[in-house]
Design a protein around this motif. Structure first.
Motif, PDB file in Angstrom:
ATOM      1  N   SER A   1       0.678  -1.085   0.043  1.00 26.61           N
ATOM      2  CA  SER A   1      -0.084  -0.033   0.010  1.00 26.61           C
ATOM      3  C   SER A   1       0.641   1.294  -0.090  1.00 26.61           C
ATOM      4  O   SER A   1       2.010   1.354   0.695  1.00 26.61           O
ATOM      5  CB  SER A   1      -1.048  -0.009   1.138  1.00 26.61           C
ATOM      6  N   HIS A   2       0.109   2.375  -0.721  1.00 27.63           N
ATOM      7  CA  HIS A   2       1.068   3.500  -0.819  1.00 27.63           C
ATOM      8  C   HIS A   2       1.345   4.092   0.712  1.00 27.63           C
ATOM      9  O   HIS A   2       0.075   4.042   1.371  1.00 27.63           O
ATOM     10  CB  HIS A   2       0.260   4.473  -1.473  1.00 27.63           C
TER      11      HIS A   2
ATOM     12  N   ASN B   1      -5.479   1.570  -3.430  1.00 20.94           N
ATOM     13  CA  ASN B   1      -6.717   0.937  -3.259  1.00 20.94           C
ATOM     14  C   ASN B   1      -6.831  -0.455  -4.142  1.00 20.94           C
ATOM     15  O   ASN B   1      -6.015  -0.693  -5.175  1.00 20.94           O
ATOM     16  CB  ASN B   1      -8.044   1.891  -3.395  1.00 20.94           C
ATOM     17  N   GLY B   2      -8.100  -0.811  -3.963  1.00 18.77           N
ATOM     18  CA  GLY B   2      -8.316  -2.014  -4.861  1.00 18.77           C
ATOM     19  C   GLY B   2      -8.441  -1.743  -6.402  1.00 18.77           C
ATOM     20  O   GLY B   2      -7.997  -2.568  -7.082  1.00 18.77           O
ATOM     21  N   ALA B   3      -8.919  -0.672  -6.752  1.00 18.42           N
ATOM     22  CA  ALA B   3      -9.000  -0.043  -8.225  1.00 18.42           C
ATOM     23  C   ALA B   3      -7.607  -0.061  -8.739  1.00 18.42           C
ATOM     24  O   ALA B   3      -7.350  -0.753 -10.025  1.00 18.42           O
ATOM     25  CB  ALA B   3      -9.641   1.222  -8.425  1.00 18.42           C
ATOM     26  N   GLU B   4      -6.540   0.428  -7.976  1.00 23.24           N
ATOM     27  CA  GLU B   4      -5.153   0.292  -8.411  1.00 23.24           C
ATOM     28  C   GLU B   4      -4.501  -1.178  -8.610  1.00 23.24           C
ATOM     29  O   GLU B   4      -3.833  -1.443  -9.278  1.00 23.24           O
ATOM     30  CB  GLU B   4      -4.293   1.314  -7.669  1.00 23.24           C
ATOM     31  N   THR B   5      -4.905  -2.080  -7.516  1.00 26.00           N
ATOM     32  CA  THR B   5      -4.611  -3.502  -7.545  1.00 26.00           C
ATOM     33  C   THR B   5      -5.241  -3.732  -8.639  1.00 26.00           C
ATOM     34  O   THR B   5      -4.599  -4.718  -9.602  1.00 26.00           O
ATOM     35  CB  THR B   5      -5.137  -4.026  -6.425  1.00 26.00           C
ATOM     36  N   LEU B   6      -6.501  -3.761  -9.252  1.00 25.20           N
ATOM     37  CA  LEU B   6      -7.079  -4.269 -10.320  1.00 25.20           C
ATOM     38  C   LEU B   6      -6.330  -3.834 -11.672  1.00 25.20           C
ATOM     39  O   LEU B   6      -5.767  -4.474 -12.545  1.00 25.20           O
ATOM     40  CB  LEU B   6      -8.526  -3.893 -10.414  1.00 25.20           C
ATOM     41  N   ALA B   7      -6.123  -2.672 -11.611  1.00 24.86           N
ATOM     42  CA  ALA B   7      -5.294  -2.145 -12.903  1.00 24.86           C
ATOM     43  C   ALA B   7      -4.110  -2.817 -12.872  1.00 24.86           C
ATOM     44  O   ALA B   7      -3.760  -2.684 -14.090  1.00 24.86           O
ATOM     45  CB  ALA B   7      -5.134  -0.471 -12.914  1.00 24.86           C
ATOM     46  N   ALA B   8      -3.095  -2.917 -11.905  1.00 23.20           N
ATOM     47  CA  ALA B   8      -1.803  -3.408 -11.995  1.00 23.20           C
ATOM     48  C   ALA B   8      -1.906  -4.895 -12.516  1.00 23.20           C
ATOM     49  O   ALA B   8      -1.015  -5.363 -13.202  1.00 23.20           O
ATOM     50  CB  ALA B   8      -1.330  -3.337 -10.604  1.00 23.20           C
TER      51      ALA B   8
ATOM     52  N   ILE C   1      -7.206  -4.171  -1.309  1.00 22.28           N
ATOM     53  CA  ILE C   1      -8.190  -4.763  -2.237  1.00 22.28           C
ATOM     54  C   ILE C   1      -9.549  -4.159  -1.899  1.00 22.28           C
ATOM     55  O   ILE C   1     -10.495  -4.428  -2.252  1.00 22.28           O
ATOM     56  CB  ILE C   1      -8.348  -6.142  -1.585  1.00 22.28           C
ATOM     57  N   GLU C   2      -9.436  -2.864  -1.281  1.00 18.21           N
ATOM     58  CA  GLU C   2     -10.701  -2.027  -0.940  1.00 18.21           C
ATOM     59  C   GLU C   2     -11.338  -1.682  -2.360  1.00 18.21           C
ATOM     60  O   GLU C   2     -11.117  -1.483  -3.436  1.00 18.21           O
ATOM     61  CB  GLU C   2     -10.204  -0.683  -0.471  1.00 18.21           C
ATOM     62  N   GLY C   3     -12.861  -2.049  -2.356  1.00 17.49           N
ATOM     63  CA  GLY C   3     -13.675  -1.883  -3.405  1.00 17.49           C
ATOM     64  C   GLY C   3     -13.747  -3.110  -4.440  1.00 17.49           C
ATOM     65  O   GLY C   3     -14.532  -3.357  -5.147  1.00 17.49           O
ATOM     66  N   LEU C   4     -12.754  -4.371  -4.259  1.00 16.74           N
ATOM     67  CA  LEU C   4     -12.793  -5.258  -5.056  1.00 16.74           C
ATOM     68  C   LEU C   4     -13.745  -6.567  -4.744  1.00 16.74           C
ATOM     69  O   LEU C   4     -14.090  -7.205  -5.316  1.00 16.74           O
ATOM     70  CB  LEU C   4     -11.090  -5.964  -5.102  1.00 16.74           C
ATOM     71  N   SER C   5     -14.394  -6.271  -3.612  1.00 19.10           N
ATOM     72  CA  SER C   5     -15.295  -7.474  -3.157  1.00 19.10           C
ATOM     73  C   SER C   5     -16.493  -7.659  -4.080  1.00 19.10           C
ATOM     74  O   SER C   5     -16.999  -8.849  -4.093  1.00 19.10           O
ATOM     75  CB  SER C   5     -15.891  -7.314  -1.722  1.00 19.10           C
ATOM     76  N   THR C   6     -16.742  -6.680  -4.783  1.00 22.52           N
ATOM     77  CA  THR C   6     -17.856  -6.427  -5.831  1.00 22.52           C
ATOM     78  C   THR C   6     -17.461  -7.663  -7.110  1.00 22.52           C
ATOM     79  O   THR C   6     -18.211  -8.131  -7.732  1.00 22.52           O
ATOM     80  CB  THR C   6     -18.231  -5.321  -6.421  1.00 22.52           C
TER      81      THR C   6
END
Length: 151
Positions: A15-16, A55-62, A87-92
Motif C-alpha cells: 500500500s502507498h 486501493n483495490g482499483a489500482e490493484t485491479l489495474a496493476a 483490495i478495497e472495493g474489489l469485493s464486488t
C-alpha cells in the motif's frame, strides 16, 4: 530451480505510504521476501516485483496491466494477513469469495488468462511445530524450497 522451462515471478502488492499495513505482518513478509531474494538473486529465471497501490482499483489495474497469458499459474493468498487497503472495493468482483478477492479477480473471464489459480489459505495450529508451520504461521520458506527442489 533446475528446470529451464520454468520461470518464477513474485509480485508483492504494497500500500502507498504503508496505509493499512499491520506492522507485524509486514515484518514477517519482509523477512520472507529478503530470504527469498537472497536465495534467488543470481537466478535469471526468478524475478521479484513490488507494486505500490492506493486501493483495490489500482490493484485491479496493476493486475490487468500484466500480460496475463505470460503466466501459467497464479498463486495467491486468501484473507489472512492481507492489507484491506489494497483490495478495497474489489469485493464486488468476488461472488462467493471461494478463491479470495485476488484469486477470483484473476480467474474472471475479463482477464482471458489461460493460467490456473492456486489459492493458499493460512491454517493456524494451536500446537507448536509441525511440517510447514512456524509459530502458528505458514512457513513459506518450506513451501518455496520444496517447490524449487522439485522443479
Amino acid at each position: 530451480m533446475t528446470n529451464p522451462d520454468i520461470n518464477l515471478t513474485v509480485i508483492r502488492f504494497m500500500s502507498h505510504n504503508h496505509v493499512g499495513e499491520d506492522e507485524r505482518e509486514k515484518k514477517l513478509d519482509d523477512g520472507v521476501v529478503t530470504w527469498f531474494w537472497v536465495k534467488n538473486e543470481g537466478n535469471e529465471r526468478v524475478s521479484y516485483k513490488e507494486v505500490v497501490v492506493k486501493n483495490g482499483a489500482e490493484t485491479l489495474a496493476a493486475i490487468q496491466a500484466m500480460n496475463v497469458n505470460d503466466y501459467d499459474l497464479w498463486i495467491t493468498g486468501r484473507r489472512e494477513g492481507i492489507n484491506p487497503k489494497i483490495i478495497e472495493g474489489l469485493s464486488t468482483w468476488s461472488e462467493d469469495h471461494q478463491l479470495g478477492v485476488i484469486g477470483e479477480t484473476v480467474a474472471k473471464s475479463v482477464f482471458a488468462s489461460e493460467g490456473s489459480v492456486l489459492v493458499v489459505q493460512q491454517q493456524v495450529r494451536n500446537q507448536k511445530g509441525g511440517d510447514g508451520f512456524l509459530n502458528g504461521k505458514f512457513d513459506y520458506k518450506s513451501l518455496v524450497s520444496l517447490w524449487s527442489c522439485h522443479n
